[in-house]
Scaffold this motif. Structure first.
Motif, PDB file in Angstrom:
ATOM      1  N   TYR A 159     -31.958 -22.174  29.193  1.00  0.00           N
ATOM      2  CA  TYR A 159     -32.429 -21.454  28.017  1.00  0.00           C
ATOM      3  C   TYR A 159     -31.719 -20.123  27.834  1.00  0.00           C
ATOM      4  CZ  TYR A 159     -36.155 -24.857  28.038  1.00  0.00           C
ATOM      5  OH  TYR A 159     -36.843 -26.039  28.000  1.00  0.00           O
ATOM      6  N   THR A 160     -31.608 -19.725  26.555  1.00  0.00           N
ATOM      7  CA  THR A 160     -31.129 -18.388  26.237  1.00  0.00           C
ATOM      8  C   THR A 160     -32.314 -17.608  25.679  1.00  0.00           C
ATOM      9  OG1 THR A 160     -30.412 -19.134  24.060  1.00  0.00           O
ATOM     10  CG2 THR A 160     -28.734 -19.024  25.780  1.00  0.00           C
ATOM     11  N   TYR A 161     -32.365 -16.333  26.003  1.00  0.00           N
ATOM     12  CA  TYR A 161     -33.463 -15.491  25.542  1.00  0.00           C
ATOM     13  C   TYR A 161     -32.922 -14.106  25.217  1.00  0.00           C
ATOM     14  CZ  TYR A 161     -33.497 -13.188  30.120  1.00  0.00           C
ATOM     15  OH  TYR A 161     -33.148 -12.474  31.235  1.00  0.00           O
ATOM     16  N   PRO A 162     -33.595 -13.393  24.304  1.00  0.00           N
ATOM     17  CA  PRO A 162     -33.157 -12.034  24.001  1.00  0.00           C
ATOM     18  C   PRO A 162     -33.646 -11.092  25.093  1.00  0.00           C
ATOM     19  CG  PRO A 162     -35.100 -12.546  22.730  1.00  0.00           C
ATOM     20  CD  PRO A 162     -34.736 -13.792  23.490  1.00  0.00           C
ATOM     21  N   THR A 163     -32.832 -10.157  25.492  1.00  0.00           N
ATOM     22  CA  THR A 163     -33.291  -9.168  26.478  1.00  0.00           C
ATOM     23  C   THR A 163     -33.922  -7.971  25.779  1.00  0.00           C
ATOM     24  OG1 THR A 163     -31.115  -8.128  26.598  1.00  0.00           O
ATOM     25  CG2 THR A 163     -31.598  -9.864  28.212  1.00  0.00           C
ATOM     26  N   ASN A 164     -33.749  -7.883  24.460  1.00  0.00           N
ATOM     27  CA  ASN A 164     -34.364  -6.802  23.686  1.00  0.00           C
ATOM     28  C   ASN A 164     -35.056  -7.367  22.448  1.00  0.00           C
ATOM     29  OD1 ASN A 164     -33.547  -4.317  25.078  1.00  0.00           O
ATOM     30  ND2 ASN A 164     -31.486  -4.973  24.560  1.00  0.00           N
ATOM     31  N   LEU A 165     -36.282  -6.918  22.240  1.00  0.00           N
ATOM     32  CA  LEU A 165     -37.050  -7.260  21.046  1.00  0.00           C
ATOM     33  C   LEU A 165     -37.699  -5.967  20.568  1.00  0.00           C
ATOM     34  CD1 LEU A 165     -38.576  -9.014  18.978  1.00  0.00           C
ATOM     35  CD2 LEU A 165     -40.203  -9.572  20.787  1.00  0.00           C
ATOM     36  N   SER A 166     -37.470  -5.618  19.316  1.00  0.00           N
ATOM     37  CA  SER A 166     -38.036  -4.404  18.733  1.00  0.00           C
ATOM     38  C   SER A 166     -38.911  -4.822  17.553  1.00  0.00           C
ATOM     39  CB  SER A 166     -36.907  -3.488  18.262  1.00  0.00           C
ATOM     40  OG  SER A 166     -37.427  -2.418  17.521  1.00  0.00           O
ATOM     41  N   VAL A 167     -40.185  -4.415  17.585  1.00  0.00           N
ATOM     42  CA  VAL A 167     -41.125  -4.747  16.513  1.00  0.00           C
ATOM     43  C   VAL A 167     -41.541  -3.438  15.840  1.00  0.00           C
ATOM     44  CG1 VAL A 167     -43.324  -5.829  15.915  1.00  0.00           C
ATOM     45  CG2 VAL A 167     -41.952  -6.761  17.791  1.00  0.00           C
ATOM     46  N   THR A 168     -41.297  -3.355  14.526  1.00  0.00           N
ATOM     47  CA  THR A 168     -41.613  -2.149  13.765  1.00  0.00           C
ATOM     48  C   THR A 168     -42.633  -2.487  12.693  1.00  0.00           C
ATOM     49  OG1 THR A 168     -39.335  -1.405  14.091  1.00  0.00           O
ATOM     50  CG2 THR A 168     -40.611  -0.271  12.397  1.00  0.00           C
ATOM     51  N   ASP A 169     -43.692  -1.668  12.632  1.00  0.00           N
ATOM     52  CA  ASP A 169     -44.688  -1.814  11.560  1.00  0.00           C
ATOM     53  C   ASP A 169     -45.110  -0.431  11.101  1.00  0.00           C
ATOM     54  OD1 ASP A 169     -46.329  -0.996  13.661  1.00  0.00           O
ATOM     55  OD2 ASP A 169     -47.963  -2.330  13.102  1.00  0.00           O
ATOM     56  N   GLY A 170     -44.602  -0.013   9.984  1.00  0.00           N
ATOM     57  CA  GLY A 170     -44.954   1.310   9.460  1.00  0.00           C
ATOM     58  C   GLY A 170     -44.413   2.422  10.331  1.00  0.00           C
ATOM     59  N   SER A 171     -45.315   3.238  10.899  1.00  0.00           N
ATOM     60  CA  SER A 171     -44.879   4.411  11.665  1.00  0.00           C
ATOM     61  C   SER A 171     -44.759   4.143  13.161  1.00  0.00           C
ATOM     62  CB  SER A 171     -45.861   5.566  11.446  1.00  0.00           C
ATOM     63  OG  SER A 171     -47.134   5.189  11.949  1.00  0.00           O
ATOM     64  N   SER A 172     -45.028   2.934  13.592  1.00  0.00           N
ATOM     65  CA  SER A 172     -44.926   2.646  15.024  1.00  0.00           C
ATOM     66  C   SER A 172     -43.848   1.605  15.313  1.00  0.00           C
ATOM     67  CB  SER A 172     -46.274   2.168  15.583  1.00  0.00           C
ATOM     68  OG  SER A 172     -46.611   0.919  15.044  1.00  0.00           O
ATOM     69  N   GLN A 173     -43.340   1.672  16.534  1.00  0.00           N
ATOM     70  CA  GLN A 173     -42.321   0.733  16.974  1.00  0.00           C
ATOM     71  C   GLN A 173     -42.606   0.385  18.431  1.00  0.00           C
ATOM     72  OE1 GLN A 173     -38.312   2.255  17.562  1.00  0.00           O
ATOM     73  NE2 GLN A 173     -37.450   0.313  16.910  1.00  0.00           N
ATOM     74  N   ILE A 174     -42.521  -0.907  18.744  1.00  0.00           N
ATOM     75  CA  ILE A 174     -42.668  -1.363  20.124  1.00  0.00           C
ATOM     76  C   ILE A 174     -41.352  -2.007  20.519  1.00  0.00           C
ATOM     77  CG2 ILE A 174     -43.962  -2.773  21.757  1.00  0.00           C
ATOM     78  CD1 ILE A 174     -46.265  -2.792  19.740  1.00  0.00           C
ATOM     79  N   ILE A 175     -40.788  -1.545  21.631  1.00  0.00           N
ATOM     80  CA  ILE A 175     -39.533  -2.110  22.135  1.00  0.00           C
ATOM     81  C   ILE A 175     -39.855  -2.840  23.430  1.00  0.00           C
ATOM     82  CG2 ILE A 175     -37.217  -1.606  22.998  1.00  0.00           C
ATOM     83  CD1 ILE A 175     -37.348   0.956  21.209  1.00  0.00           C
ATOM     84  N   TYR A 176     -39.497  -4.110  23.466  1.00  0.00           N
ATOM     85  CA  TYR A 176     -39.690  -4.937  24.653  1.00  0.00           C
ATOM     86  C   TYR A 176     -38.326  -5.206  25.270  1.00  0.00           C
ATOM     87  CZ  TYR A 176     -44.121  -6.031  22.313  1.00  0.00           C
ATOM     88  OH  TYR A 176     -45.336  -5.955  21.673  1.00  0.00           O
ATOM     89  N   ARG A 177     -38.200  -4.947  26.562  1.00  0.00           N
ATOM     90  CA  ARG A 177     -36.981  -5.283  27.303  1.00  0.00           C
ATOM     91  C   ARG A 177     -37.367  -6.355  28.303  1.00  0.00           C
ATOM     92  NH1 ARG A 177     -36.450  -0.052  26.042  1.00  0.00           N
ATOM     93  NH2 ARG A 177     -34.556   0.546  24.992  1.00  0.00           N
ATOM     94  N   PHE A 178     -36.756  -7.527  28.146  1.00  0.00           N
ATOM     95  CA  PHE A 178     -37.089  -8.684  28.978  1.00  0.00           C
ATOM     96  C   PHE A 178     -36.052  -8.861  30.081  1.00  0.00           C
ATOM     97  CE2 PHE A 178     -38.529 -10.150  24.632  1.00  0.00           C
ATOM     98  CZ  PHE A 178     -39.866  -9.883  24.847  1.00  0.00           C
ATOM     99  N   SER A 179     -36.524  -9.298  31.258  1.00  0.00           N
ATOM    100  CA  SER A 179     -35.626  -9.646  32.348  1.00  0.00           C
ATOM    101  C   SER A 179     -36.285 -10.717  33.210  1.00  0.00           C
ATOM    102  CB  SER A 179     -35.293  -8.413  33.200  1.00  0.00           C
ATOM    103  OG  SER A 179     -36.459  -7.904  33.811  1.00  0.00           O
ATOM    104  N   ASN A 180     -35.484 -11.378  34.019  1.00  0.00           N
ATOM    105  CA  ASN A 180     -35.984 -12.380  34.963  1.00  0.00           C
ATOM    106  C   ASN A 180     -36.771 -13.492  34.263  1.00  0.00           C
ATOM    107  OD1 ASN A 180     -36.325 -13.545  37.471  1.00  0.00           O
ATOM    108  ND2 ASN A 180     -38.062 -12.257  38.026  1.00  0.00           N
ATOM    109  N   PHE A 181     -36.200 -14.021  33.190  1.00  0.00           N
ATOM    110  CA  PHE A 181     -36.820 -15.122  32.434  1.00  0.00           C
ATOM    111  C   PHE A 181     -36.851 -16.366  33.295  1.00  0.00           C
ATOM    112  CE2 PHE A 181     -36.548 -18.755  29.574  1.00  0.00           C
ATOM    113  CZ  PHE A 181     -37.488 -18.459  28.603  1.00  0.00           C
ATOM    114  N   ARG A 182     -38.019 -16.977  33.401  1.00  0.00           N
ATOM    115  CA  ARG A 182     -38.167 -18.202  34.181  1.00  0.00           C
ATOM    116  C   ARG A 182     -39.189 -19.123  33.583  1.00  0.00           C
ATOM    117  NH1 ARG A 182     -39.909 -13.467  35.982  1.00  0.00           N
ATOM    118  NH2 ARG A 182     -41.899 -13.240  37.024  1.00  0.00           N
TER     119      ARG A 182
END
Length: 182
Positions: A159-182
């Motif tokens: 599988y391939t997976y993103p190591t970065n996911l950024s979710v923005t809604d209005g004035s907030s932002q959540i950044i997810y950094r993924f590693s060790n996908f299993r």
């Protein structure tokens, strides 16, 4: 002599088909996996403040389980999210609390569940959400409530997976950094 040449060509064609099939089958997208576990560093940016959490995330057929590893004050807390319900176990209190998710609450489970309906790596719109692909990689989901950006893909097993996911809604932002996908 022609019979021997034809056998050689047939063998080459079979080998080529096998190789092409292998390449296609070994290049799967992370959302095709019904369950997976990944280590996460989550940074929440609201206005000018940042909060960082680390946890192990387990996705299993529409249920998300987050086991907090940092900060120490939250270490061991377990968040289980399914549908519109969030259950939190607080080990320091030996207490479990169940809450309804707010309609506005953007969570990563909703992003993963939206991906379950994707069957093609071409830009498309489903249920009002736009899924944008570039070179067969998912780069963005545009929803009426938020925008999710995917980047820096990595391969883990089949599988391939993103190591970065950024979710923005209005004035907030959540950044997810993924590693060790299993």
């Amino acid at each position: 002599m022609k019979k021997i040449e034809n056998r050689g060509i047939i063998r080459q064609m079979v080998l080529l088909l096998f190789l092409v099939g292998s390449l296609i089958s070994f290049s799967k997208n992370f959302w095709e996996k019904s369950s997976f576990t990944v280590d996460v560093v989550e940074t929440i940016k609201v206005n000018k403040t940042n909060k960082v959490k680390k946890y192990v995330m387990n996705y299993n057929n529409g249920t998300l389980k987050l086991t907090i590893t940092s900060p120490n004050v939250n270490k061991g807390e377990i968040y289980t999210i399914k549908g519109n319900t969030k259950t939190i176990y607080y080990p320091s209190l030996k207490q479990t609390v169940t809450q309804k998710l707010d309609k506005d609450e953007v969570n990563i489970l909703s992003v993963f569940n939206k991906l379950k309906g994707i069957t093609s790596t071409k830009t498309q719109t489903k249920n009002g959400d736009q899924f944008i692909f570039s070179n067969n990689w998912l780069t963005m989901i545009k929803s009426s409530r938020y925008t999710a950006n995917f980047s820096d893909y990595k391969k883990s097993g089949d599988y391939t997976y993103p190591t970065n996911l950024s979710v923005t809604d209005g004035s907030s932002q959540i950044i997810y950094r993924f590693s060790n996908f299993r």
